[in-house]
Design a protein around this motif. Structure first.
Motif, PDB file in Angstrom:
ATOM      1  N   ASP A   1       0.868  -1.175   0.000  1.00 61.68           N
ATOM      2  CA  ASP A   1       0.000   0.000   0.000  1.00 61.68           C
ATOM      3  C   ASP A   1       0.905   1.225   0.000  1.00 61.68           C
ATOM      4  O   ASP A   1       1.694   1.436   0.926  1.00 61.68           O
ATOM      5  CB  ASP A   1      -0.889  -0.012   1.242  1.00 61.68           C
ATOM      6  N   LYS A   2       0.802   2.038  -1.044  1.00 68.28           N
ATOM      7  CA  LYS A   2       1.698   3.194  -1.177  1.00 68.28           C
ATOM      8  C   LYS A   2       1.523   4.204  -0.040  1.00 68.28           C
ATOM      9  O   LYS A   2       2.402   5.022   0.211  1.00 68.28           O
ATOM     10  CB  LYS A   2       1.470   3.868  -2.524  1.00 68.28           C
ATOM     11  N   LYS A   3       0.377   4.135   0.643  1.00 66.17           N
ATOM     12  CA  LYS A   3       0.161   5.057   1.757  1.00 66.17           C
ATOM     13  C   LYS A   3       1.133   4.797   2.908  1.00 66.17           C
ATOM     14  O   LYS A   3       1.312   5.655   3.778  1.00 66.17           O
ATOM     15  CB  LYS A   3      -1.279   4.936   2.260  1.00 66.17           C
ATOM     16  N   THR A   4       1.757   3.614   2.910  1.00 66.85           N
ATOM     17  CA  THR A   4       2.719   3.308   3.968  1.00 66.85           C
ATOM     18  C   THR A   4       3.938   4.234   3.903  1.00 66.85           C
ATOM     19  O   THR A   4       4.674   4.358   4.886  1.00 66.85           O
ATOM     20  CB  THR A   4       3.195   1.852   3.891  1.00 66.85           C
ATOM     21  N   LEU A   5       4.145   4.878   2.773  1.00 65.74           N
ATOM     22  CA  LEU A   5       5.245   5.847   2.674  1.00 65.74           C
ATOM     23  C   LEU A   5       5.064   6.985   3.669  1.00 65.74           C
ATOM     24  O   LEU A   5       6.043   7.555   4.151  1.00 65.74           O
ATOM     25  CB  LEU A   5       5.339   6.413   1.247  1.00 65.74           C
ATOM     26  N   ASP A   6       3.809   7.312   3.971  1.00 67.63           N
ATOM     27  CA  ASP A   6       3.559   8.377   4.956  1.00 67.63           C
ATOM     28  C   ASP A   6       4.097   7.980   6.326  1.00 67.63           C
ATOM     29  O   ASP A   6       4.666   8.808   7.036  1.00 67.63           O
ATOM     30  CB  ASP A   6       2.059   8.675   5.048  1.00 67.63           C
ATOM     31  N   GLU A   7       3.910   6.713   6.690  1.00 71.79           N
ATOM     32  CA  GLU A   7       4.419   6.233   7.972  1.00 71.79           C
ATOM     33  C   GLU A   7       5.944   6.207   7.974  1.00 71.79           C
ATOM     34  O   GLU A   7       6.577   6.562   8.968  1.00 71.79           O
ATOM     35  CB  GLU A   7       3.854   4.840   8.269  1.00 71.79           C
ATOM     36  N   VAL A   8       6.547   5.796   6.870  1.00 67.79           N
ATOM     37  CA  VAL A   8       8.015   5.795   6.773  1.00 67.79           C
ATOM     38  C   VAL A   8       8.549   7.212   6.929  1.00 67.79           C
ATOM     39  O   VAL A   8       9.515   7.447   7.670  1.00 67.79           O
ATOM     40  CB  VAL A   8       8.468   5.189   5.425  1.00 67.79           C
ATOM     41  N   ARG A   9       7.926   8.160   6.248  1.00 70.96           N
ATOM     42  CA  ARG A   9       8.371   9.557   6.356  1.00 70.96           C
ATOM     43  C   ARG A   9       8.202  10.074   7.783  1.00 70.96           C
ATOM     44  O   ARG A   9       9.057  10.806   8.289  1.00 70.96           O
ATOM     45  CB  ARG A   9       7.581  10.433   5.379  1.00 70.96           C
ATOM     46  N   SER A  10       7.108   9.698   8.435  1.00 68.16           N
ATOM     47  CA  SER A  10       6.881  10.109   9.817  1.00 68.16           C
ATOM     48  C   SER A  10       7.961   9.555  10.738  1.00 68.16           C
ATOM     49  O   SER A  10       8.492  10.268  11.604  1.00 68.16           O
ATOM     50  CB  SER A  10       5.506   9.631  10.294  1.00 68.16           C
ATOM     51  N   SER A  11       8.323   8.300  10.538  1.00 71.60           N
ATOM     52  CA  SER A  11       9.365   7.676  11.363  1.00 71.60           C
ATOM     53  C   SER A  11      10.714   8.349  11.140  1.00 71.60           C
ATOM     54  O   SER A  11      11.476   8.580  12.087  1.00 71.60           O
ATOM     55  CB  SER A  11       9.466   6.187  11.057  1.00 71.60           C
ATOM     56  N   LEU A  12      11.019   8.665   9.902  1.00 65.35           N
ATOM     57  CA  LEU A  12      12.269   9.349   9.587  1.00 65.35           C
ATOM     58  C   LEU A  12      12.310  10.735  10.220  1.00 65.35           C
ATOM     59  O   LEU A  12      13.342  11.171  10.733  1.00 65.35           O
ATOM     60  CB  LEU A  12      12.454   9.448   8.071  1.00 65.35           C
ATOM     61  N   ARG A  13      11.179  11.428  10.198  1.00 64.56           N
ATOM     62  CA  ARG A  13      11.111  12.767  10.799  1.00 64.56           C
ATOM     63  C   ARG A  13      11.330  12.681  12.314  1.00 64.56           C
ATOM     64  O   ARG A  13      12.096  13.464  12.884  1.00 64.56           O
ATOM     65  CB  ARG A  13       9.751  13.407  10.503  1.00 64.56           C
ATOM     66  N   LEU A  14      10.674  11.721  12.947  1.00 66.85           N
ATOM     67  CA  LEU A  14      10.828  11.560  14.388  1.00 66.85           C
ATOM     68  C   LEU A  14      12.268  11.184  14.751  1.00 66.85           C
ATOM     69  O   LEU A  14      12.822  11.690  15.734  1.00 66.85           O
ATOM     70  CB  LEU A  14       9.872  10.485  14.898  1.00 66.85           C
ATOM     71  N   ALA A  15      12.853  10.305  13.957  1.00 71.30           N
ATOM     72  CA  ALA A  15      14.238   9.906  14.211  1.00 71.30           C
ATOM     73  C   ALA A  15      15.168  11.112  14.128  1.00 71.30           C
ATOM     74  O   ALA A  15      16.084  11.269  14.946  1.00 71.30           O
ATOM     75  CB  ALA A  15      14.667   8.834  13.211  1.00 71.30           C
ATOM     76  N   ASP A  16      14.923  11.960  13.159  1.00 70.10           N
ATOM     77  CA  ASP A  16      15.743  13.171  13.000  1.00 70.10           C
ATOM     78  C   ASP A  16      15.569  14.097  14.199  1.00 70.10           C
ATOM     79  O   ASP A  16      16.548  14.626  14.742  1.00 70.10           O
ATOM     80  CB  ASP A  16      15.363  13.886  11.705  1.00 70.10           C
ATOM     81  N   LEU A  17      14.330  14.301  14.632  1.00 68.94           N
ATOM     82  CA  LEU A  17      14.063  15.173  15.774  1.00 68.94           C
ATOM     83  C   LEU A  17      14.740  14.662  17.045  1.00 68.94           C
ATOM     84  O   LEU A  17      15.251  15.443  17.856  1.00 68.94           O
ATOM     85  CB  LEU A  17      12.561  15.286  16.015  1.00 68.94           C
ATOM     86  N   LEU A  18      14.738  13.347  17.212  1.00 71.43           N
ATOM     87  CA  LEU A  18      15.280  12.740  18.421  1.00 71.43           C
ATOM     88  C   LEU A  18      16.787  12.514  18.356  1.00 71.43           C
ATOM     89  O   LEU A  18      17.386  12.048  19.315  1.00 71.43           O
ATOM     90  CB  LEU A  18      14.579  11.410  18.693  1.00 71.43           C
ATOM     91  N   GLY A  19      17.375  12.830  17.212  1.00 72.78           N
ATOM     92  CA  GLY A  19      18.821  12.673  17.076  1.00 72.78           C
ATOM     93  C   GLY A  19      19.276  11.245  16.874  1.00 72.78           C
ATOM     94  O   GLY A  19      20.416  10.911  17.196  1.00 72.78           O
ATOM     95  N   VAL A  20      18.416  10.403  16.320  1.00 73.36           N
ATOM     96  CA  VAL A  20      18.794   9.012  16.056  1.00 73.36           C
ATOM     97  C   VAL A  20      19.828   8.989  14.937  1.00 73.36           C
ATOM     98  O   VAL A  20      19.586   9.498  13.845  1.00 73.36           O
ATOM     99  CB  VAL A  20      17.562   8.171  15.662  1.00 73.36           C
ATOM    100  N   GLN A  21      20.987   8.396  15.220  1.00 71.72           N
ATOM    101  CA  GLN A  21      22.082   8.347  14.255  1.00 71.72           C
ATOM    102  C   GLN A  21      22.117   7.041  13.467  1.00 71.72           C
ATOM    103  O   GLN A  21      22.771   6.961  12.437  1.00 71.72           O
ATOM    104  CB  GLN A  21      23.411   8.534  14.985  1.00 71.72           C
ATOM    105  N   GLY A  22      21.452   6.028  13.966  1.00 73.97           N
ATOM    106  CA  GLY A  22      21.454   4.734  13.300  1.00 73.97           C
ATOM    107  C   GLY A  22      20.531   3.786  14.035  1.00 73.97           C
ATOM    108  O   GLY A  22      19.928   4.135  15.044  1.00 73.97           O
ATOM    109  N   THR A  23      20.429   2.578  13.518  1.00 77.11           N
ATOM    110  CA  THR A  23      19.562   1.574  14.122  1.00 77.11           C
ATOM    111  C   THR A  23      20.415   0.444  14.700  1.00 77.11           C
ATOM    112  O   THR A  23      21.520   0.178  14.212  1.00 77.11           O
ATOM    113  CB  THR A  23      18.593   1.003  13.085  1.00 77.11           C
ATOM    114  N   PRO A  24      19.913  -0.217  15.746  1.00 80.47           N
ATOM    115  CA  PRO A  24      18.680   0.108  16.467  1.00 80.47           C
ATOM    116  C   PRO A  24      18.882   1.278  17.425  1.00 80.47           C
ATOM    117  O   PRO A  24      20.000   1.550  17.864  1.00 80.47           O
ATOM    118  CB  PRO A  24      18.394  -1.175  17.258  1.00 80.47           C
ATOM    119  N   ALA A  25      17.795   1.942  17.710  1.00 75.81           N
ATOM    120  CA  ALA A  25      17.761   2.976  18.746  1.00 75.81           C
ATOM    121  C   ALA A  25      16.420   2.833  19.445  1.00 75.81           C
ATOM    122  O   ALA A  25      15.384   2.693  18.774  1.00 75.81           O
ATOM    123  CB  ALA A  25      17.924   4.363  18.147  1.00 75.81           C
ATOM    124  N   THR A  26      16.430   2.885  20.769  1.00 73.95           N
ATOM    125  CA  THR A  26      15.217   2.583  21.523  1.00 73.95           C
ATOM    126  C   THR A  26      14.922   3.683  22.526  1.00 73.95           C
ATOM    127  O   THR A  26      15.761   3.988  23.384  1.00 73.95           O
ATOM    128  CB  THR A  26      15.361   1.244  22.272  1.00 73.95           C
TER     129      THR A  26
END
Length: 242
Positions: free
Chosen positions: A188-213
């Protein structure tokens, strides 16, 4: 002489020079010599200064992180598009930033699952970050699509995708879908919205790589051991109960 005394002495000299005549070269040399002698004779002052700076930096970073979490708590904890495992009404919800092509995530993910089995008041929200190429992206989107359409079947596919050693190929993703009875699943192409949201949150929180918890008000980078993970979880659970 303690760190505070040294700082006070230097501050006094600076303050005096600002209201009186500028220090002469000889006076400046005397001040430098005083500072040098103090540090040579009291080397612990440098350690005290470093420790004070680190504590202050940690407190400031914690305050910033807490503010970001508060401002984005719905996106972090309550987004229906994000896969969730564990307690439905959790006292503590962890947020795991992960990638199906990340070897450290593959090591760490079973530890997270072990936590939710052992602690019935804990839940985990998964934020899929496709950091490692095209198959990171496609495997994430397949998993997110299944979560949206048939969430009760998500965990089996998630575990299958995480069990693959090395990076996924198109063939290994197809195999994971087939082995979990999802071979007719289309992205479902709408899942790209969730991927973008996760990337935005990771950037805000300073996530440098995975895993991060994200656990409470702490961001835990890397595939820490189960013992370390459990220790942090138990401490946060105790805080929520107090």
């Amino acid at each position: 002489m303690t760190l505070l005394a040294c700082v006070a002495l230097i501050s006094a000299a600076i303050s005096f020079s600002s209201i009186a005549e500028p220090l002469t070269s000889a006076q400046q040399n005397q001040v430098r010599e005083l500072i040098r002698d103090t540090l040579v004779n009291n080397p612990q002052i440098l350690e005290e200064a470093v420790n004070a700076w680190e504590q202050r930096s940690t407190e400031q970073a914690g305050a910033r992180l807490g503010k970001i979490i508060e401002q984005n708590k719905d996106a972090l904890f309550n987004n229906a598009a994000s896969p969730r495992i564990g307690a439905k009404n959790a006292k503590l919800t962890l947020v795991s930033f992960t990638d199906y092509n990340c070897p450290y995530c593959k090591q760490f993910d079973p530890r997270l699952e072990q936590i939710v089995k052992k602690y019935p008041d804990v839940a985990i929200v998964l934020k899929l970050l496709p950091f490692r190429g095209e198959t990171s992206q496609s495997s994430a989107q397949y998993a997110l699509t299944l979560w949206q359409q048939q969430p009760d079947r998500f965990l089996a596919l998630h575990q299958r995708l995480m069990s693959k050693k090395g990076n996924h190929t198109k063939g290994s993703i197809v195999s994971a879908l087939k082995s979990t009875g999802n071979d007719n699943l289309s992205i479902d192409k709408k899942t790209l919205d969730e991927v973008r949201s996760s990337l935005r949150l990771a950037d805000l929180l300073g996530v440098q790589g995975t895993p991060a918890t994200l656990i409470g008000d702490q961001m835990i980078p890397g595939a820490v051991s189960y013992d370390v993970l459990e220790q942090v979880v138990k401490a946060q659970l105790a805080r929520t109960s107090s």
